[in-house]
Design an enzyme around this catalytic site. Structure first.
Site, PDB file in Angstrom:
ATOM      1  N   THR A   1       0.815  -1.208   0.000  1.00 14.29           N
ATOM      2  CA  THR A   1       0.000   0.000   0.000  1.00 14.29           C
ATOM      3  C   THR A   1       0.848   1.257   0.000  1.00 14.29           C
ATOM      4  O   THR A   1       0.579   2.206  -0.728  1.00 14.29           O
ATOM      5  CB  THR A   1      -0.920   0.014   1.247  1.00 14.29           C
ATOM      6  OG1 THR A   1      -1.638  -1.220   1.294  1.00 14.29           O
ATOM      7  CG2 THR A   1      -1.898   1.164   1.191  1.00 14.29           C
ATOM      8  N   TYR A   2       1.898   1.267   0.811  1.00 17.66           N
ATOM      9  CA  TYR A   2       2.689   2.487   0.900  1.00 17.66           C
ATOM     10  C   TYR A   2       4.197   2.239   0.815  1.00 17.66           C
ATOM     11  O   TYR A   2       4.998   3.122   1.117  1.00 17.66           O
ATOM     12  CB  TYR A   2       2.358   3.241   2.194  1.00 17.66           C
ATOM     13  CG  TYR A   2       2.629   2.471   3.471  1.00 17.66           C
ATOM     14  CD1 TYR A   2       3.862   2.556   4.095  1.00 17.66           C
ATOM     15  CD2 TYR A   2       1.651   1.666   4.050  1.00 17.66           C
ATOM     16  CE1 TYR A   2       4.135   1.864   5.260  1.00 17.66           C
ATOM     17  CE2 TYR A   2       1.910   0.962   5.216  1.00 17.66           C
ATOM     18  CZ  TYR A   2       3.147   1.074   5.822  1.00 17.66           C
ATOM     19  OH  TYR A   2       3.404   0.374   6.981  1.00 17.66           O
ATOM     20  N   ALA A   3       4.594   1.041   0.390  1.00 16.26           N
ATOM     21  CA  ALA A   3       6.028   0.741   0.315  1.00 16.26           C
ATOM     22  C   ALA A   3       6.328  -0.164  -0.870  1.00 16.26           C
ATOM     23  O   ALA A   3       5.491  -0.963  -1.293  1.00 16.26           O
ATOM     24  CB  ALA A   3       6.489   0.081   1.602  1.00 16.26           C
ATOM     25  N   THR A   4       7.541  -0.025  -1.397  1.00 18.60           N
ATOM     26  CA  THR A   4       8.040  -0.899  -2.461  1.00 18.60           C
ATOM     27  C   THR A   4       9.372  -1.474  -1.993  1.00 18.60           C
ATOM     28  O   THR A   4      10.189  -0.754  -1.405  1.00 18.60           O
ATOM     29  CB  THR A   4       8.241  -0.117  -3.773  1.00 18.60           C
ATOM     30  OG1 THR A   4       7.004   0.510  -4.129  1.00 18.60           O
ATOM     31  CG2 THR A   4       8.672  -1.049  -4.888  1.00 18.60           C
ATOM     32  N   VAL A   5       9.564  -2.765  -2.253  1.00 23.07           N
ATOM     33  CA  VAL A   5      10.782  -3.437  -1.801  1.00 23.07           C
ATOM     34  C   VAL A   5      11.655  -3.748  -3.009  1.00 23.07           C
ATOM     35  O   VAL A   5      11.178  -4.309  -4.006  1.00 23.07           O
ATOM     36  CB  VAL A   5      10.455  -4.743  -1.027  1.00 23.07           C
ATOM     37  CG1 VAL A   5      11.746  -5.393  -0.522  1.00 23.07           C
ATOM     38  CG2 VAL A   5       9.527  -4.453   0.148  1.00 23.07           C
TER      39      VAL A   5
ATOM     40  N   LYS B   1      13.324  -1.736   1.785  1.00 21.77           N
ATOM     41  CA  LYS B   1      11.914  -1.342   1.784  1.00 21.77           C
ATOM     42  C   LYS B   1      11.860   0.183   1.733  1.00 21.77           C
ATOM     43  O   LYS B   1      12.327   0.863   2.665  1.00 21.77           O
ATOM     44  CB  LYS B   1      11.228  -1.867   3.042  1.00 21.77           C
ATOM     45  CG  LYS B   1       9.733  -1.630   3.107  1.00 21.77           C
ATOM     46  CD  LYS B   1       9.169  -2.339   4.340  1.00 21.77           C
ATOM     47  CE  LYS B   1       7.666  -2.243   4.408  1.00 21.77           C
ATOM     48  NZ  LYS B   1       7.131  -3.011   5.556  1.00 21.77           N
TER      49      LYS B   1
ATOM     50  N   ASP C   1      -0.375 -10.061  11.641  1.00 23.68           N
ATOM     51  CA  ASP C   1      -0.577 -10.153  10.191  1.00 23.68           C
ATOM     52  C   ASP C   1       0.194 -11.338   9.619  1.00 23.68           C
ATOM     53  O   ASP C   1       0.862 -11.229   8.582  1.00 23.68           O
ATOM     54  CB  ASP C   1      -0.130  -8.852   9.516  1.00 23.68           C
ATOM     55  CG  ASP C   1      -0.625  -8.748   8.066  1.00 23.68           C
ATOM     56  OD1 ASP C   1      -1.596  -9.451   7.727  1.00 23.68           O
ATOM     57  OD2 ASP C   1      -0.032  -7.971   7.297  1.00 23.68           O
TER      58      ASP C   1
END
Length: 490
Positions: free
Chosen positions: A35-39, A55, A148
């Site tokens: 949703t708010y991060a790219t790795v 990240k 989670d």
């Protein structure tokens, strides 16, 4: 006729993807995005060029809740140090991004692995589950709930013989005695019923999520796979117990664990303590750096018992040591050391087999060629004669003779059964029989038959003890499983 140049559709140019930049690192490929991060996969420019996963969180995408989640993740990962939890190497920031520099796991995530394999065999699942359980045990000691747990957040260190590591602690929470949460957290398919249907829950939600993961590994789908959230809510709050798919062969201990993890009512669900000590999880015999020292301590006691002539205890200890030697061999990475341990294990197990042979009951064979001692020479024949007037005692004597023959022929199970049946009759008659020669003989001979039955029972118990080191075969089978081209992990 030429095509008009005006009014024709103009193809939209693709918007270039801006890859973040971080001083000291070279970004190579995108591993995934949320949703708010790219790795991204990256490596250090200097030194040993260590490969890492970075990240990258764009500051402008963060609202209050996501900022809190990110801060929680950084705070937790800074203090967590466990072989089955993804390690935070460092974190940095600039005007646009916050960077979490993480341990790189080249095997991808468990979700892709399950999808590539469709289902996992029970032995592979057990190995993964033991590692997840060790990580959860560590978190539990710090009163941390993950909140989670799902296959996407469980990473594999490599394609071959991987270690699993739990990652993504954005929803994690420090819990204290009596804490209850009310915020919706996690992924719906792996959420416990109390989150979806009540919005009030505690750390036991992680146990439900583990149950869903185990189910999906074994059967290729989550137990409540649904097309809509409403359908999922209806299925998950149904009063029907979770069912194991028909025709799938799993062990009883595995079945028991799944059904106890997937209890809709958290009060009925297995506890963390029960989970950590469950026979299927079997953390005691999980491969670790302690396995070899435990095996060596047990085998040292076995040798002492062996030297003192306590053969039954020695055999048991030799066999108990195998339950630690096998995981020790699995844990050892050096092939020469592996082989050296296997050689020693083979010596110990060969000795255990020798002791089993020494414990084999030795009974003289019954008379042959019609040669038979007289009644005065043979108490058995004398007792047989004295029992002629009693059908029950005569039948018991017949059973004893059959047991003696079976014993000499090494048909031990049947011999033990006949000794025990006959002795139950003789013991009853010893209580009721009047004093006399028959009672004296029954008492005297019964002690010998009891000793013989006990020897057989002891031998049968040690004979079944496992003395075979199967680690090499297991490793070869697992190598074939992980090497299978269906794996599909790149």
């Amino acid at each position: 006729m030429s095509r008009p140049t005006s009014g024709r559709p103009i193809s939209a140019k693709p918007v270039p993807v801006v890859v973040p930049k971080l001083s000291g690192y070279v970004f190579t490929e995108k591993l995934g995005s949320g949703t708010y991060a790219t790795v991204y996969k990256a490596y250090r420019k200097s030194g040993c060029r260590q490969v890492v996963a970075i990240k990258c969180v764009m500051k402008s995408s963060l609202n209050k809740a996501s900022t809190e989640n990110l801060l929680t993740e950084i705070e937790l990962l800074k203090k967590l140090n466990h072989e089955n939890i993804v390690r935070l190497e460092d974190f940095q920031w600039d005007d646009q991004y916050i960077y979490l520099i993480m341990e790189y796991c080249s095997g991808g995530d468990l979700s892709n692995f399950i999808r590539s394999k469709r289902t996992l065999p029970e032995n592979i699942l057990k190995r993964f589950l033991q590692q997840i359980a060790k990580a959860m045990q560590y978190l539990h000691e710090f009163n941390i709930a993950h909140m989670d747990l799902k296959p996407q957040n469980i990473l594999l260190t490599s394609h071959l013989n991987p270690t699993v590591k739990i990652g993504d602690f954005g929803f994690s929470k420090h819990l204290f005695q009596g804490d209850e949460l009310h915020t919706l957290r996690g992924s719906p398919l792996y959420m416990a019923p109390e989150i979806i249907c009540k919005g009030k829950y505690d750390s036991r939600v992680d146990l439900w999520s583990i149950g869903v993961i185990v189910y999906e590994c074994l059967f290729g789908r989550a137990p409540f796979a649904s097309r809509t959230f409403k359908e999922l809510e209806n299925k998950i709050w149904d009063s029907k117990p979770v069912e194991i798919p028909y025709g799938v062969n799993i062990s009883e201990s595995c079945r028991d664990l799944i059904l106890r993890l997937l209890k809709r009512n958290p009060e009925e669900r297995i506890t963390f303590e029960e989970f950590f000590t469950h026979p299927f999880v079997d953390l005691e015999h999980c491969a670790s750096n302690e396995s070899l020292s435990k095996a060596v301590n047990i085998v040292a006691n076995a040798v002492k018992k062996d030297q003192n002539g306590e053969y039954k205890e020695a055999i048991k200890l030799y066999c108990d040591s195998l339950e630690y030697f096998v995981p020790a061999i699995r844990f050892e990475k050096d092939e020469k050391k592996k082989e050296a341990i296997r050689v020693k294990v083979k010596d110990y197990m060969n000795r255990a087999e020798e002791l089993k042979k020494l414990m084999k009951p030795k009974r003289p064979p019954p008379p042959v060629n019609g040669v038979k001692r007289t009644i005065s020479e043979d108490p058995m024949e004398e007792l047989m004669e004295l029992c002629k007037d009693n059908e029950e005692l005569t039948a018991a004597m017949t059973l004893i003779k059959a047991a003696d023959t079976e014993n000499s022929q090494e048909n031990y199970e049947q011999a033990l059964k006949h000794y025990e049946l006959a002795l139950s009759t003789f013991i009853k008659y010893l209580k009721e029989e009047k004093p006399g020669r028959r009672k004296d003989l029954i008492g005297k001979l019964s002690h010998g038959w009891m000793d013989e039955a006990e020897k057989i029972k002891t031998f049968l118990s040690v004979r079944e003890m496992k003395t075979e080191d199967t680690s090499a075969t297991e490793e070869e089978n697992e190598k074939k499983f992980f090497d299978n081209e269906k794996c599909g992990i790149q």
